[in-house]
Enzyme design. Structure first.
Site, PDB file in Angstrom:
ATOM      1  CB  CYS A   8      -0.752  -0.079   1.253  1.00 24.32           C
ATOM      2  SG  CYS A   8      -0.005   0.235   2.775  1.00 24.32           S
ATOM      3  NE  ARG A  14      -4.693   1.225   2.028  1.00 25.52           N
ATOM      4  CZ  ARG A  14      -4.934   1.854   0.485  1.00 25.52           C
ATOM      5  NH1 ARG A  14      -5.841   1.630  -0.392  1.00 25.52           N
ATOM      6  NH2 ARG A  14      -3.687   2.538   0.040  1.00 25.52           N
ATOM      7  CG  ASP A 134      -5.950   5.003   2.536  1.00 28.53           C
ATOM      8  OD1 ASP A 134      -5.999   4.569   3.631  1.00 28.53           O
ATOM      9  OD2 ASP A 134      -5.401   5.410   1.550  1.00 28.53           O
TER      10      ASP A 134
END
Length: 162
Positions: A8, A14, A134
């Site tokens: 990420c 994440r 996100d």
């Protein structure tokens, strides 16, 4: 051994969530010796003077809420530090999985393309063309958790059926 890298932007929310969710799923199936799993960032924003930041507290709390990163199922959560992916990762890993379209573009730039078709977007494994939510911008770690679990579940199915 199947080698998987989750990627990420910063490697604090994440991708570490995906790393540890998959490690937990693999452990519960007794397949730890068959997998090597890591996570990394496309940027250096969470790396200072060569030292990466730890898993973001809210991401760590979400993992712990589901029994991951606890004293009896630590899996390396406490030691995890952000790191940037490098060109050499392309040769090292079998699956390199980005959380969103921007990650995929940056990964192609870092790796010099994807000649061996190793780069995937996480939710492709869940049958969706969407990006993983996100939480850095939304604060919604539940949505990220759900996306990560769906992607990891699909990934395990793909790997174990082939």
């Amino acid at each position: 051994m199947i080698r998987i890298l989750f990627v990420c932007h910063g490697n604090i929310c994440r991708s570490p969530m995906a790393e540890f969710v998959l490690k937990d799923m693999i452990k519960k199936r007794g397949l730890e010796d068959e997998f090597y799993i890591e996570s990394a960032a496309t940027s250096t924003e969470e790396i200072w003077h060569g030292v990466g930041n730890p898993v973001y507290p809210s991401a760590k709390a979400k993992l712990m809420e589901h029994g991951i990163g606890t004293s009896d199922n630590e899996l390396g959560v406490g030691e995890k530090r952000a790191r940037q992916t490098v060109r050499g990762d392309y040769e090292k890993f079998d699956y390199i999985i980005g959380m969103d379209s921007a990650n995929i573009r940056n990964m192609h730039r870092i790796y010099g393309g994807d000649p061996d078709n190793k780069v995937y977007k996480m939710l492709d494994f869940a049958g969706k063309s969407a990006d993983v939510a996100d939480p850095w911008y939304t604060g919604n770690f539940d949505a990220t958790w759900n996306d990560v679990v769906a992607g990891c579940t699909g990934l395990i199915s793909k790997i174990t059926e082939t």
